[in-house]
Design a protein around this motif. Structure first.
Motif, PDB file in Angstrom:
ATOM      1  N   ALA A 179      -0.027   5.875  -6.461  1.00 22.61           N
ATOM      2  CA  ALA A 179      -0.613   5.202  -7.197  1.00 22.61           C
ATOM      3  C   ALA A 179       0.131   5.235  -8.824  1.00 22.61           C
ATOM      4  CB  ALA A 179      -2.417   5.948  -7.699  1.00 22.61           C
ATOM      5  N   ILE A 180       0.746   6.323  -8.699  1.00 25.17           N
ATOM      6  CA  ILE A 180       1.851   6.377  -9.712  1.00 25.17           C
ATOM      7  C   ILE A 180       3.369   5.344  -9.778  1.00 25.17           C
ATOM      8  CG2 ILE A 180       3.128   7.874 -10.792  1.00 25.17           C
ATOM      9  CD1 ILE A 180       1.687  10.575 -10.738  1.00 25.17           C
ATOM     10  N   ASN A 181       3.501   5.320  -8.110  1.00 29.76           N
ATOM     11  CA  ASN A 181       4.728   4.157  -7.812  1.00 29.76           C
ATOM     12  C   ASN A 181       4.102   3.119  -8.159  1.00 29.76           C
ATOM     13  OD1 ASN A 181       6.367   6.430  -7.978  1.00 29.76           O
ATOM     14  ND2 ASN A 181       6.328   6.458  -5.331  1.00 29.76           N
ATOM     15  N   ALA A 182       2.872   2.703  -7.485  1.00 26.95           N
ATOM     16  CA  ALA A 182       2.259   1.862  -7.708  1.00 26.95           C
ATOM     17  C   ALA A 182       1.758   0.703  -8.957  1.00 26.95           C
ATOM     18  CB  ALA A 182       0.655   1.677  -6.642  1.00 26.95           C
ATOM     19  N   ALA A 183       1.186   1.573  -9.926  1.00 26.00           N
ATOM     20  CA  ALA A 183       1.209   1.445 -11.182  1.00 26.00           C
ATOM     21  C   ALA A 183       2.774   1.362 -11.797  1.00 26.00           C
ATOM     22  CB  ALA A 183       0.402   2.299 -12.241  1.00 26.00           C
ATOM     23  N   ALA A 184       3.908   1.911 -11.244  1.00 23.00           N
ATOM     24  CA  ALA A 184       5.449   1.589 -12.278  1.00 23.00           C
ATOM     25  C   ALA A 184       5.197   0.270 -11.360  1.00 23.00           C
ATOM     26  CB  ALA A 184       6.028   2.873 -11.591  1.00 23.00           C
ATOM     27  N   ILE A 185       5.113  -0.150 -10.500  1.00 14.68           N
ATOM     28  CA  ILE A 185       6.228  -1.584  -9.530  1.00 14.68           C
ATOM     29  C   ILE A 185       5.003  -2.407 -10.444  1.00 14.68           C
ATOM     30  CG2 ILE A 185       6.132  -2.839  -7.854  1.00 14.68           C
ATOM     31  CD1 ILE A 185       8.399  -0.510  -8.021  1.00 14.68           C
ATOM     32  N   ALA A 186       3.510  -2.103 -10.796  1.00 10.51           N
ATOM     33  CA  ALA A 186       3.213  -3.615 -10.628  1.00 10.51           C
ATOM     34  C   ALA A 186       3.412  -3.496 -12.562  1.00 10.51           C
ATOM     35  CB  ALA A 186       1.329  -3.076 -10.881  1.00 10.51           C
ATOM     36  N   CYS A 187       3.563  -2.349 -13.230  1.00 11.32           N
ATOM     37  CA  CYS A 187       3.257  -3.382 -14.597  1.00 11.32           C
ATOM     38  C   CYS A 187       4.854  -3.258 -14.859  1.00 11.32           C
ATOM     39  CB  CYS A 187       3.162  -1.490 -15.412  1.00 11.32           C
ATOM     40  SG  CYS A 187       1.406  -1.054 -15.552  1.00 11.32           S
ATOM     41  N   GLN A 188       5.480  -4.013 -14.185  1.00 14.69           N
ATOM     42  CA  GLN A 188       6.980  -4.628 -14.375  1.00 14.69           C
ATOM     43  C   GLN A 188       7.226  -5.679 -13.390  1.00 14.69           C
ATOM     44  OE1 GLN A 188      10.490  -2.507 -16.302  1.00 14.69           O
ATOM     45  NE2 GLN A 188       9.782  -0.667 -15.687  1.00 14.69           N
ATOM     46  N   VAL A 246       1.002  -1.268   0.235  1.00 16.11           N
ATOM     47  CA  VAL A 246      -0.018   0.257  -0.268  1.00 16.11           C
ATOM     48  C   VAL A 246       0.236   0.871   0.067  1.00 16.11           C
ATOM     49  CG1 VAL A 246      -1.431   0.908   1.417  1.00 16.11           C
ATOM     50  CG2 VAL A 246      -1.913  -1.426   1.398  1.00 16.11           C
ATOM     51  N   LEU A 247       0.426   1.987  -1.153  1.00 15.39           N
ATOM     52  CA  LEU A 247       1.230   3.486  -1.144  1.00 15.39           C
ATOM     53  C   LEU A 247       0.652   4.552  -1.214  1.00 15.39           C
ATOM     54  CD1 LEU A 247       3.740   1.757  -4.370  1.00 15.39           C
ATOM     55  CD2 LEU A 247       3.925   1.974  -1.758  1.00 15.39           C
ATOM     56  N   MET A 248       0.269   5.452   0.015  1.00 11.35           N
ATOM     57  CA  MET A 248       0.118   6.257   0.111  1.00 11.35           C
ATOM     58  C   MET A 248       0.765   8.025  -0.581  1.00 11.35           C
ATOM     59  SD  MET A 248      -2.072   5.219   2.279  1.00 11.35           S
ATOM     60  CE  MET A 248      -2.421   6.731   3.129  1.00 11.35           C
ATOM     61  N   GLY A 249      -0.649   8.699  -0.781  1.00 13.74           N
ATOM     62  CA  GLY A 249      -0.250   9.597  -1.292  1.00 13.74           C
ATOM     63  C   GLY A 249       0.716  10.906  -0.495  1.00 13.74           C
ATOM     64  N   GLY A 250       1.026  12.406  -1.523  1.00 16.09           N
ATOM     65  CA  GLY A 250       2.209  13.531  -1.201  1.00 16.09           C
ATOM     66  C   GLY A 250       2.838  13.750  -1.701  1.00 16.09           C
ATOM     67  N   GLY A 251       2.505  13.906  -2.992  1.00 20.62           N
ATOM     68  CA  GLY A 251       2.816  14.581  -3.514  1.00 20.62           C
ATOM     69  C   GLY A 251       4.009  14.151  -4.135  1.00 20.62           C
ATOM     70  N   ALA A 252       5.050  15.301  -3.910  1.00 21.83           N
ATOM     71  CA  ALA A 252       6.723  14.749  -4.397  1.00 21.83           C
ATOM     72  C   ALA A 252       7.238  13.830  -3.395  1.00 21.83           C
ATOM     73  CB  ALA A 252       7.103  16.292  -4.644  1.00 21.83           C
ATOM     74  N   ARG A 253       6.125  14.125  -1.765  1.00 23.70           N
ATOM     75  CA  ARG A 253       7.455  13.643  -0.692  1.00 23.70           C
ATOM     76  C   ARG A 253       7.162  11.870  -1.110  1.00 23.70           C
ATOM     77  NH1 ARG A 253       4.788  15.183   4.699  1.00 23.70           N
ATOM     78  NH2 ARG A 253       5.195  17.277   4.871  1.00 23.70           N
ATOM     79  N   ALA A 254       6.285  11.062  -2.432  1.00 23.58           N
ATOM     80  CA  ALA A 254       6.347   9.636  -2.763  1.00 23.58           C
ATOM     81  C   ALA A 254       7.973   9.801  -2.974  1.00 23.58           C
ATOM     82  CB  ALA A 254       5.206   9.707  -3.882  1.00 23.58           C
ATOM     83  N   ALA A 255       8.843  10.487  -2.908  1.00 23.37           N
ATOM     84  CA  ALA A 255      10.104  10.053  -3.573  1.00 23.37           C
ATOM     85  C   ALA A 255      10.541   8.526  -2.201  1.00 23.37           C
ATOM     86  CB  ALA A 255      10.549  10.755  -3.896  1.00 23.37           C
TER      87      ALA A 255
END
Length: 424
Positions: free
Chosen positions: A57-66, A14-23
């Motif tokens: 969600a962006i990080n999650a999708a990038a991981i899921a799609c690979q 589970v990856l939470m939101g937070g704009g640039a904090r998602a780094a």
């Protein structure tokens, strides 16, 4: 189902939101890969179910799609976040900022005079059209169906909030038919997840424009999935996760002692930052406490009674920043493009004031927009350090062996992005 997925099928990310904090999330995942290689654990994707919200969600999708090449997926994210520039996410040039942000602020004060010109009504503070181009390059959503069919992944869930209906919607793409859940203003729908869903989930209210998605026979406008997200763990649990690895985007517990300000009236930036922190950060701690209470209650029940209960225990491991990300952001405000700094300065954000105790300078607001490599690299490093400090917890959670393989025996396969352990 492959052997890899059968081992990890019930493990959720589970990856939470937070704009640039998602780094910060990228640093955690990077350290997780390092620990895996050090102990010689299986190299496949450790997560059968992946759920994300907003930038998460962006990080999650990038991981899921690979999902068939987890280390490469993480390396790709590290490469993107280490070299981030604000221009990759939103229009940061003078014309772009004037066309959206300056006009938006003007509408707040002169809307009565401009309302009759419909085209003068801006939709957001910033124009995030560059983000759509970036996502098309780095998130290979076309690979997802095959990865699900081949068993590398069981489910990807992306959450957004509908301005049209008021519902909090989780879009799910799964390897098997699932029963969509329906709770009070929280629903799940099967979907073929695309870039448009990621843009909707990451549309920070007021900051980025809403995204239009098809819901049944009608079109609805969606914003950031962190809004009205009362149960961040819910999608992963509904989709079958029995243990959940959660990466937050802010401190779950503040250190003792009160942060004192100068007593001045709060700036617009301070109010906005406080509101965004409420949207992005507060629900996670509440949901974790709820899950822990349920776990303790189930432990007290007789096994026969527990077997009849619809509730089930969920093991949770949370990695969250050990430092205040607002304080880190305060050191990097001047790295934002000049037009963006000028816009934020009008709301009360500045390098000098952001360093004041109590956050009067709007560092919290800036932290969500600081897609600049100085800030993101520091967050990646913090994520790595926090995760390596929890090494024993991670080994227990994933049931990995507590060993240290010699360097020559470790799986250090080269990747397109180079060595995963290159120092920041």
């Amino acid at each position: 189902m492959t052997a890899a997925t059968s081992r990890n099928a019930a493990t959720g990310l589970v990856l939470m939101g937070g704009g640039a904090r998602a780094a910060y999330q990228v640093g955690v995942l990077r350290a997780l890969g390092r620990i895996r290689r050090e102990v010689g654990a299986p190299r496949e994707n450790p997560f059968g179910i992946i759920a994300g919200t907003s930038a998460g969600a962006i990080n999650a999708a990038a991981i899921a799609c690979q999902a068939d090449r987890f280390d490469l997926a993480v390396a790709g994210l590290v490469n993107v976040w280490r070299h981030f520039r604000a221009e990759q996410v939103y229009r940061a040039d003078a014309f772009g900022v004037v066309r959206t942000g300056a006009r938006w602020l003007t509408m707040l004060t002169m809307g009565w005079a401009l309302a009759r010109w419909r085209r003068a009504s801006p939709r957001s503070l910033l124009d995030n059209s560059p983000l759509a181009e970036l996502l098309a390059q780095v998130v290979a959503v076309d690979r997802l169906p095959a990865l699900l069919n081949e068993g590398h992944l069981r489910a990807l869930a992306v959450t957004a909030s509908s301005y049209t209906s008021g519902n909090h919607v989780t879009f799910c793409q799964t390897a098997w038919p699932f029963e969509p859940w329906l709770r009070s203003q929280r629903i799940a729908v099967p979907a073929t997840i695309g870039v448009e869903h990621l843009l909707a989930s990451a549309a920070i209210p007021f900051v980025f424009p809403a995204a239009e998605l098809v819901m049944g026979e009608q079109h609805e406008w969606f914003g950031d999935g962190s809004m009205r997200q009362s149960a961040p763990l819910s999608p992963a649990v509904h989709l079958g996760a029995e243990r959940v690895f959660v990466i937050g985007a802010g401190r779950l517990h503040e250190p003792p002692g009160q942060r004192r300000g100068d007593g001045a009236y709060p700036s617009l930036a301070q109010v906005a930052g406080h509101a965004l922190s409420n949207i992005f950060l507060d629900a996670l701690a509440v949901d974790i406490e709820r899950a822990q209470r349920i776990n303790r209650t189930l432990d007290l029940l007789d096994p026969a009674v527990r077997a009849r209960s619809p509730l089930r225990p969920v093991e949770i491991l949370v990695i969250a920043p050990s430092q205040r990300l607002d304080d880190i952001a305060a050191r990097h405000i001047e790295s934002l493009p000049r037009p963006v700094r000028s816009l934020l300065r009008g709301m009360g954000v500045s390098q000098a004031s952001a360093a004041q105790p109590g956050g009067q300078g709007g560092a919290a607001l800036a932290s969500y927009l600081l897609f600049e490599q100085g800030f993101t690299r520091e967050l990646i490093q913090l994520g790595m350090e926090d995760t390596l400090a929890r090494r024993d917890d991670i080994l227990r959670f994933f049931d990995w062996p507590d060993v240290a393989l010699p360097a020559e025996q470790r799986d250090e396969s080269p990747t397109h992005w180079g060595s995963l352990d290159t120092q920041l």
